[in-house]
Design a protein around this motif. Structure first.
Motif, mmCIF file in Angstrom:
data_model
loop_
_atom_site.group_PDB
_atom_site.id
_atom_site.type_symbol
_atom_site.label_atom_id
_atom_site.label_comp_id
_atom_site.label_asym_id
_atom_site.label_seq_id
_atom_site.Cartn_x
_atom_site.Cartn_y
_atom_site.Cartn_z
ATOM 1 N N GLY A 9 0.829 -1.190 0.000
ATOM 2 C CA GLY A 9 0.000 0.000 0.000
ATOM 3 C C GLY A 9 0.864 1.241 0.000
ATOM 4 O O GLY A 9 2.031 1.198 0.415
ATOM 5 N N CYS A 10 0.324 2.350 -0.474
ATOM 6 C CA CYS A 10 1.047 3.608 -0.434
ATOM 7 C C CYS A 10 0.055 4.754 -0.366
ATOM 8 O O CYS A 10 -1.103 4.639 -0.790
ATOM 9 C CB CYS A 10 1.991 3.762 -1.624
ATOM 10 S SG CYS A 10 1.227 3.479 -3.239
ATOM 11 N N ALA A 11 0.506 5.867 0.212
ATOM 12 C CA ALA A 11 -0.353 7.031 0.412
ATOM 13 C C ALA A 11 0.520 8.205 0.807
ATOM 14 O O ALA A 11 1.724 8.061 1.050
ATOM 15 C CB ALA A 11 -1.387 6.747 1.501
ATOM 16 N N GLY A 12 -0.095 9.389 0.887
ATOM 17 C CA GLY A 12 0.640 10.553 1.356
ATOM 18 C C GLY A 12 0.989 10.438 2.826
ATOM 19 O O GLY A 12 2.039 10.901 3.264
ATOM 20 N N GLU A 13 0.089 9.791 3.588
ATOM 21 C CA GLU A 13 0.339 9.583 5.009
ATOM 22 C C GLU A 13 -0.166 8.213 5.416
ATOM 23 O O GLU A 13 -1.245 7.785 5.000
ATOM 24 C CB GLU A 13 -0.357 10.654 5.854
ATOM 25 C CG GLU A 13 -0.179 10.463 7.348
ATOM 26 C CD GLU A 13 -0.918 11.501 8.168
ATOM 27 O OE1 GLU A 13 -0.347 12.598 8.379
ATOM 28 O OE2 GLU A 13 -2.062 11.232 8.587
ATOM 29 N N ILE A 14 0.622 7.502 6.232
ATOM 30 C CA ILE A 14 0.226 6.201 6.760
ATOM 31 C C ILE A 14 0.409 6.235 8.270
ATOM 32 O O ILE A 14 1.482 6.616 8.761
ATOM 33 C CB ILE A 14 1.053 5.052 6.164
ATOM 34 C CG1 ILE A 14 0.897 5.011 4.637
ATOM 35 C CG2 ILE A 14 0.640 3.715 6.767
ATOM 36 C CD1 ILE A 14 1.755 3.944 3.959
ATOM 37 N N VAL A 15 -0.638 5.858 8.998
ATOM 38 C CA VAL A 15 -0.571 5.790 10.456
ATOM 39 C C VAL A 15 -0.706 4.334 10.866
ATOM 40 O O VAL A 15 -1.720 3.694 10.595
ATOM 41 C CB VAL A 15 -1.678 6.632 11.117
ATOM 42 C CG1 VAL A 15 -1.593 6.506 12.640
ATOM 43 C CG2 VAL A 15 -1.564 8.094 10.704
ATOM 44 N N TYR A 16 0.336 3.816 11.523
ATOM 45 C CA TYR A 16 0.318 2.441 12.008
ATOM 46 C C TYR A 16 0.149 2.470 13.518
ATOM 47 O O TYR A 16 1.022 2.955 14.241
ATOM 48 C CB TYR A 16 1.612 1.723 11.620
ATOM 49 C CG TYR A 16 1.757 0.339 12.211
ATOM 50 C CD1 TYR A 16 0.708 -0.574 12.171
ATOM 51 C CD2 TYR A 16 2.944 -0.061 12.815
ATOM 52 C CE1 TYR A 16 0.843 -1.842 12.709
ATOM 53 C CE2 TYR A 16 3.089 -1.328 13.348
ATOM 54 C CZ TYR A 16 2.023 -2.209 13.298
ATOM 55 O OH TYR A 16 2.150 -3.466 13.848
ATOM 56 N N ASP A 17 -0.977 1.978 14.001
ATOM 57 C CA ASP A 17 -1.292 1.968 15.422
ATOM 58 C C ASP A 17 -1.029 0.562 15.954
ATOM 59 O O ASP A 17 -1.763 -0.376 15.635
ATOM 60 C CB ASP A 17 -2.750 2.381 15.649
ATOM 61 C CG ASP A 17 -3.032 2.721 17.104
ATOM 62 O OD1 ASP A 17 -2.499 2.021 17.983
ATOM 63 O OD2 ASP A 17 -3.782 3.684 17.353
ATOM 64 N N LEU A 18 0.003 0.407 16.762
ATOM 65 C CA LEU A 18 0.359 -0.916 17.263
ATOM 66 C C LEU A 18 -0.628 -1.417 18.303
ATOM 67 O O LEU A 18 -0.786 -2.621 18.476
ATOM 68 C CB LEU A 18 1.767 -0.909 17.866
ATOM 69 C CG LEU A 18 2.938 -0.985 16.882
ATOM 70 C CD1 LEU A 18 3.141 0.340 16.173
ATOM 71 C CD2 LEU A 18 4.222 -1.411 17.572
ATOM 72 N N SER A 19 -1.320 -0.499 19.003
ATOM 73 C CA SER A 19 -2.221 -0.928 20.058
ATOM 74 C C SER A 19 -3.445 -1.656 19.521
ATOM 75 O O SER A 19 -3.915 -2.614 20.139
ATOM 76 C CB SER A 19 -2.660 0.279 20.903
ATOM 77 O OG SER A 19 -3.352 1.231 20.107
ATOM 78 N N ASP A 20 -3.973 -1.209 18.377
ATOM 79 C CA ASP A 20 -5.133 -1.896 17.811
ATOM 80 C C ASP A 20 -4.830 -2.601 16.488
ATOM 81 O O ASP A 20 -5.723 -3.152 15.860
ATOM 82 C CB ASP A 20 -6.320 -0.946 17.644
ATOM 83 C CG ASP A 20 -6.007 0.246 16.750
ATOM 84 O OD1 ASP A 20 -4.983 0.208 16.035
ATOM 85 O OD2 ASP A 20 -6.779 1.219 16.760
#
Length: 236
Positions: free
Chosen positions: A142-153
């Motif tokens: 995947g690719c995008a201008g912004e990627i947020v990876y949340d490890l908690s969920d």
């Protein structure tokens, strides 16, 4: 603060097709939470400390905790505090995440909570996400201008010209949210705009004996990497 209006979800049929397309990318159980005593390791080529502002600058830095690893040319922080802090990284940023996934970008912000790496926000032109599939040699990408990876969920949120593929089928839109534990994807269009969710289902053709399927690159018009473009709200 005023709540953002709810987004217009992709049609039910599109959601079903997307789940079928992307779900095989991960076939592992929920990752166990990190134990409190798991150490955070930091290694750098050099360190500069400004005693007046308590600011630290690292070069050629690697921070790791368990299976999660962050690497970049530079890192900036205010104190060596991992209990509740935010670090910024720039230059060839790479984050190796759980379940054989990784992110690559120009810049990243890492949030630490209770001495754990809690969230990574990466930006680039574009920022990229990649994960090894368990059922084939293909990569979910995947690719995008912004990627947020949340490890908690265990979620990966792609915004701004977002694009995602399981190696065969693909989806693009202003916002894609992939839950790597539940193998579920949400796709949303921006309300009040002409931006829509687009899904391409490619018929599967088995490779010949002794051959493997090549990795599917993004199309030429995918992932232009504008993090400010289209960031609707996904309802839980």
């Amino acid at each position: 603060m005023a709540r953002s209006p709810p987004c217009r979800k992709a049609p039910l049929l599109a959601a079903a097709l997307l789940s079928a397309a992307v779900a095989p990318a991960v076939g592992a159980p929920d990752a166990a939470p990190l134990p409190p005593q798991q150490p955070i390791n930091l290694d750098a080529a050099s360190t500069e400390v400004d005693g007046r502002t308590n600011t630290l600058v690292f070069t050629d830095v690697v921070i790791s905790q368990g299976a999660t690893r962050v690497q970049a040319e530079h890192a900036h922080a205010t104190g060596l505090n991992f209990a509740n802090s935010r670090w910024s990284f720039d230059g060839q940023v790479r984050i190796d995440a759980e379940l054989h996934g990784n992110l690559r970008s120009d810049q990243a912000t890492i949030e630490f909570r209770d001495n754990h790496i809690a969230r990574a926000t990466v930006t680039g032109k574009p920022a990229e996400f990649e994960q090894k599939r368990t059922d084939s040699e293909q990569l979910a990408r995947g690719c995008a201008g912004e990627i947020v990876y949340d490890l908690s969920d265990g979620t990966v949120r792609l915004t701004g010209d977002a694009w995602l593929t399981d190696g065969q089928n693909e989806i693009s839109g202003p916002l894609l949210v992939y839950n790597i534990h539940e193998q579920r994807v949400q796709a949303a269009a921006s309300p009040g705009t002409d931006q829509r969710v687009h899904i391409t289902i490619t018929p599967h053709v088995a490779p010949g004996p002794g051959k493997t399927e090549p990795a599917k690159p993004p199309p030429a018009d995918a992932c232009k990497g504008d993090p400010a473009k289209g960031q609707p709200t996904v309802q839980p």
